[in-house]
Design an enzyme around this catalytic site. Structure first.
Site, short mmCIF file in Angstrom:
data_model
loop_
_atom_site.label_atom_id
_atom_site.label_comp_id
_atom_site.label_asym_id
_atom_site.label_seq_id
_atom_site.Cartn_x
_atom_site.Cartn_y
_atom_site.Cartn_z
N LYS A 157 31.99 35.22 39.91
CA LYS A 157 30.78 34.49 40.32
C LYS A 157 30.85 33.15 39.61
O LYS A 157 31.70 32.94 38.76
CB LYS A 157 29.52 35.26 39.91
CG LYS A 157 29.55 35.72 38.43
CD LYS A 157 28.32 36.56 38.06
CE LYS A 157 28.34 37.96 38.57
NZ LYS A 157 27.24 38.27 39.48
N ARG A 158 29.97 32.21 39.97
CA ARG A 158 29.94 30.94 39.26
C ARG A 158 29.77 31.20 37.76
O ARG A 158 29.11 32.16 37.36
CB ARG A 158 28.81 30.06 39.78
CG ARG A 158 29.12 29.40 41.12
CD ARG A 158 30.34 28.50 41.05
NE ARG A 158 30.04 27.29 40.34
CZ ARG A 158 29.97 26.07 40.89
NH1 ARG A 158 30.20 25.93 42.19
NH2 ARG A 158 29.69 25.02 40.17
N THR B 206 24.39 38.45 45.35
CA THR B 206 24.90 39.10 46.56
C THR B 206 26.26 39.72 46.29
O THR B 206 26.71 40.59 47.04
CB THR B 206 25.02 38.10 47.73
OG1 THR B 206 25.71 36.94 47.28
CG2 THR B 206 23.65 37.72 48.26
N LYS C 280 28.26 43.22 47.83
CA LYS C 280 29.63 43.31 48.35
C LYS C 280 30.42 44.38 47.61
O LYS C 280 31.18 45.15 48.22
CB LYS C 280 30.35 41.95 48.22
CG LYS C 280 29.69 40.81 48.95
CD LYS C 280 30.38 39.48 48.60
CE LYS C 280 29.43 38.31 48.70
NZ LYS C 280 29.96 37.09 48.05
C1 LIG Z 1 29.28 36.36 47.06
C2 LIG Z 1 29.85 35.14 46.48
C3 LIG Z 1 29.18 34.48 45.44
C4 LIG Z 1 27.89 34.99 44.86
O1 LIG Z 1 28.18 35.92 43.84
P1 LIG Z 1 27.06 36.43 42.82
O2 LIG Z 1 27.77 37.54 42.10
O3 LIG Z 1 25.92 36.94 43.63
O4 LIG Z 1 26.71 35.30 41.94
C5 LIG Z 1 29.75 33.34 44.92
N1 LIG Z 1 30.92 32.85 45.39
C6 LIG Z 1 31.59 33.47 46.38
C7 LIG Z 1 32.90 32.91 46.83
C8 LIG Z 1 31.08 34.62 46.95
O5 LIG Z 1 31.76 35.22 47.95
#
Ligand SMILES: *Cc1c(COP(=O)(O)O)cnc(C)c1O
Length: 847
Positions: A560-561, A668, A672
């Site tokens: 994630k970021r 999100t 996933k």
């Molecule tokens: C789903 C997704 C995110 C969001 O991730 P979080 O764990 O919810 O912060 C960020 N970047 C990409 C490329 C993603 O597919």
């Protein structure tokens, strides 16, 4: 796998979905579009030919969709978002067309490898992270649910930067995603629009005695739309993603040119084209940069003009704008659209203010995405006045009317006036975009239950007390097409063999998988499929980082970021705790783990960049230490994006969702992972709470302070030093870092990340550490029992149905947009004849 109904009979031969037709079209495109003999075609030629073959099939459905939408009475969603993080198109379109396996086989028969061809696609990285990815998932669901929708955004020439790691540190380079051309877009120059910027306003009375305002801009730029087709899953609906590029106006160039200043004209042209040059790489922070405001206004102004054009095509008067368009603001980035629509209606269309306001409020709805104060957009008043002088006047008028209402409703409450005002008066005057979005919208939603509650109780409390009826909560979701059917074909096959493939467009059906959790044979296949995903990821890790990881170890993933609030450093403290255990007792029994980190840090965000250095530095030591004997591996996978995500989410055993409670709006990634059979360890934050409730307490690893506990602890005076002194394990871990053990003896390097003795720990790592470590111990114990773990994994997937973006979009349709599906019939053509809609008796309908 169950066969779905496919509208085969409706195709003309040129765009049929049969293997023979596809093969022929593909070879034609290698020859005619790429200009190559098949024997001389590069991998990119093959990709481009495949993309065009698929695109031809989309175009037929796209035109059919446009025809079906024309003149029909339904509202249309205009989803306004400064970011769309779409990911590669080709694979997804093959899935949604229902021809993925056929194409793979046809390619194989021709000696070609579809996977290699798919890898050629450079993904359009036109977003930072979760927010942009949500917009992309929503586009997929809107089309799948047959909802008339347009996505409006910016066609950045450079998307999110490419990340490499050099000497353990992030290095950025430009994302030249358009270098090979983009077969998924069509430039629509005929619908270009002009956008004005800067200058001043003139107030006057017209011939009829009406008070009028004229905006005299300093410059005008042209917005050119680039359309991409967004196909729904096994339906004929192809909606449009319309992204705007800024060009110089010819008229303007001529003007300067005629004065003899050719180079001046050219440099003005360059300035105009800078507007959509690059995506701002800040996630969850707002910097107040002039060009960013110009970008926001530019794409919103283009989009609203485009909507007015579409209204005119349908012969609908502007006074009914809100009956035709449901305009959704994805965060405050497009919120200036509220002032722009008012300007269009009042200044250009001469509507009375109150009528214009009624139309505007009923058209707009606002999704709030954050509780972080640094992410709330504010523009310094002088800057706003310089870029958008007329809009500032309109915003001040909206504000005056708002405050008049507040004065009467909340008699004598001066501090409330200050909080509700669209203009912040704390220090330098600023325009508050969230306040503008709230006043100008009829609906305001948060993106998870907790987030919506905190929004009502905290960030937007005053607006909630003013208009409680506007507020609602719609928990985010992700599309199961990209995040399961496309990215995890092994699990997809297994699931569909067990329960049919209806789950792909009705994810709640995954629940039918629950009984299989008790079926040892099924669990074995489940484990085998997931193991193969891990083997594939291990190979990718070796190729990209050179680190060899063991696919039978637990894959503990945090992608994630990079953000202080997301607390990657807490996960690193756990790694160090395990390392410390091994060093203190080399024979200790520990569950082997591979820690995989990935994510970009904003280039100007020193803290986040230091966090990456912390991860890579610990990785360096741990991976090198022979005493660790491969029981621990730490990897930082560079350049995390959608393409990598598609290979990572399906290969995780454990997923880290460890933000400080009350900080993550939804998340999100958690969804996933759950869908793909990974188990989440997480705080009671964002959608984690609902995810845990859905998958069951036994299939989610919760830890840490809750949001109210964080509040309470802060209020009573949080002392990180007390945790440091009272927990020997925590002390040992912190001491190692502070002694410079992971920084070649430099004790100061990582001190900015946390320094409990100096009471520096803004995200409460020390307070959550013990609970986290204890929870990780439970994770290890569970993983040591494969049958138990696989059972949990199956249940996590089986109960993740609620987190489909289809469910989220249905809720938007019912509660905010009031829109129902508009099915699309395919136009077809007998050879040589004109295009026509086939008779309803043969109308194809999706499965
Ligand atoms: C789903 C997704 C995110 C969001 O991730 P979080 O764990 O919810 O912060 C960020 N970047 C990409 C490329 C993603 O597919």
């Amino acid at each position: 796998m169950k066969e779905s109904v496919r509208p085969e009979h409706a195709d003309d031969t040129r765009t049929a979905l049969s293997g023979a037709s596809l093969r022929r079209a593909f070879l034609d495109h290698v020859f005619h579009t790429q200009g190559k003999l098949p024997g001389h075609a590069s991998q990119n030629d093959l990709y481009q030919a495949a993309a065009h073959t698929v695109r031809d099939r989309l175009v037929q459905r796209w035109i059919s969709t446009a025809e079906a939408y024309l003149g029909q009475p339904s509202r249309t969603v205009a989803y306004l978002s400064a970011e769309f993080l779409m990911g590669p198109h080709l694979g997804n379109n093959l899935i949604n067309l229902g021809i993925f396996d056929e194409v793979r086989e046809a390619m194989a028969a021709a000696g070609l490898d579809l996977d290699r061809i798919l890898e050629q696609e450079v993904e359009p990285g036109l977003g930072n992270g979760g927010l942009g990815r949500l917009a992309a998932c929503f586009m997929d669901s809107l089309a799948t649910l047959e909802i008339p929708a347009l996505g409006y955004g910016i066609r950045y020439e450079y998307g999110i930067f490419q990340q490499t790691i050099i000497d353990g540190m992030q290095v950025e380079s430009t994302d030249t995603w358009l270098r090979n051309g983009n077969p998924w877009e069509i430039q629509r120059s005929e619908w270009a629009v002009q956008v004005r910027l800067g200058g001043h306003t003139e107030h006057y009375t017209d011939d009829r005695g009406h008070y009028r305002v004229r905006w005299v801009p300093a410059k005008t730029v042209v917005g050119v739309p680039f359309d991409s087709p967004i196909l729904g899953y096994r339906v004929n609906t192809v909606n449009t993603l319309r992204l705007w590029r800024a060009d110089a106006t010819e008229a303007f160039d001529f003007h300067t040119f005629n004065r003899g200043d050719y180079l001046g004209a050219v440099s003005k042209k360059v300035t105009s084209e800078n507007l959509t040059k690059v995506l701002y790489p800040n996630d969850e922070t707002s910097q107040g940069k002039e060009l960013r405001l110009e970008q926001q206004y530019f794409f919103v102004a283009c989009s609203l003009q485009d909507m007015l054009r579409l209204l005119a095509v349908d012969g609908i008067p502007v006074t009914r704008f809100h009956e035709k368009f449901a305009v959704q603001l994805n965060d405050t980035h497009p919120a200036v659209g509220i002032a722009e629509l008012m300007r269009l209606l009042v200044d250009d269309h001469d509507l009375p203010w109150n009528e214009a306001w009624h139309i505007t409020q009923n058209a707009f709805a606002y999704t709030n995405h954050t509780l972080l104060p640094e992410a709330l957009e504010q523009w310094p008043l002088p800057l706003f006045a310089r870029v958008l002088p007329r809009h500032l006047e309109i915003i001040l008028e909206i504000n005056a009317r708002l405050l008049d209402e507040v004065r009467i409703r909340f008699y004598g409450d001066e501090s409330r006036l200050a909080r509700l005002s669209l203009i912040s008066e704390y220090g330098e005057k600023q325009v508050r975009m969230a306040n503008l979005a709230c006043v100008g919208s009829h609906a305001i939603n948060g993106v998870a239950e907790l987030h919506s509650r905190l929004m009502r109780e905290d960030v937007l409390k005053d607006f909630y007390e003013m208009w409680p009826e506007k507020f609602t909560s719609i928990t985010n979701g992700v599309t199961p097409r990209r995040w399961l059917a496309l990215s995890n074909p092994r699990l997809t096959r297994l699931v569909s063999e067990a329960i049919g493939d209806g789950w792909i467009s009705d994810l709640a059906q995954l629940r039918a998988l629950e009984p299989y959790a008790e079926d040892a044979g099924f669990r074995e296949q489940w484990q085998a499929a997931r193991h193969q995903n891990k083997v594939a990821l291990a190979e990718l890790v070796r190729e990209t980082t050179g680190v060899v990881v063991d696919p039978s170890s637990m894959f503990d993933v945090m992608v994630k970021r990079i953000h202080e609030y997301k607390r990657q450093h807490l996960a690193v403290l756990h790694v160090i705790a395990l390392y410390h255990r091994i060093k203190s007792d080399p024979g200790t029994e520990i569950q082997p783990r591979t820690f995989l980190f990935g994510g970009k840090a904003a280039p100007g965000y020193a803290y986040a960049k230091l966090m990456i250095r912390f991860i890579t530095s610990v990785a360096d030591v741990v991976n090198r230490d022979p005493q660790v004997r491969d029981r621990l591996k730490v990897v930082f996978l560079p350049n995390f994006n959608v393409t990598y995500g598609q290979r990572i989410y399906p290969a995780a055993d454990l997923a880290e969702q460890i933000s400080l409670a009350g900080k993550e709006a939804s998340g999100t990634g958690n969804m996933k992972f759950a869908m793909n059979g990974a188990l989440n360890i997480g705080t009671m934050d964002g959608a984690n709470i609902e995810l845990r409730e859905a998958v069951g307490n036994d299939n989610f690893f919760p830890f840490g302070l809750t949001a109210p506990e964080v509040y309470g602890l802060r209020a009573s005076g949080y002392d990180p030093a007390a945790y440091y002194h009272s927990n020997p394990q925590l002390r040992a871990v912190i001491d190692l870092v502070q002694q410079g053990f992971f920084s070649r003896g430099d004790p100061g390097l990582f001190r900015p990340l946390f320094d409990p003795q100096q009471r520096h720990d803004p995200y409460l790592l020390m307070a959550d550490f013990a609970s986290y470590i204890e929870c990780q111990e439970k994770v290890s114990q569970a993983f040591a029992e494969p049958a138990r773990w696989q059972r949990m994994s199956v249940l996590s997937c089986a109960r993740s149905g609620r987190f489909s973006s289809d469910r989220a979009i249905r809720e938007y349709c019912e509660r905010i947009w009031h829109i129902e599906p508009v099915p699309v019939r395919l136009l077809h053509r007998a050879s040589g004849a004109p295009w026509q809609v086939e008779s309803p008796a043969h109308a194809p309908r999706a499965a």
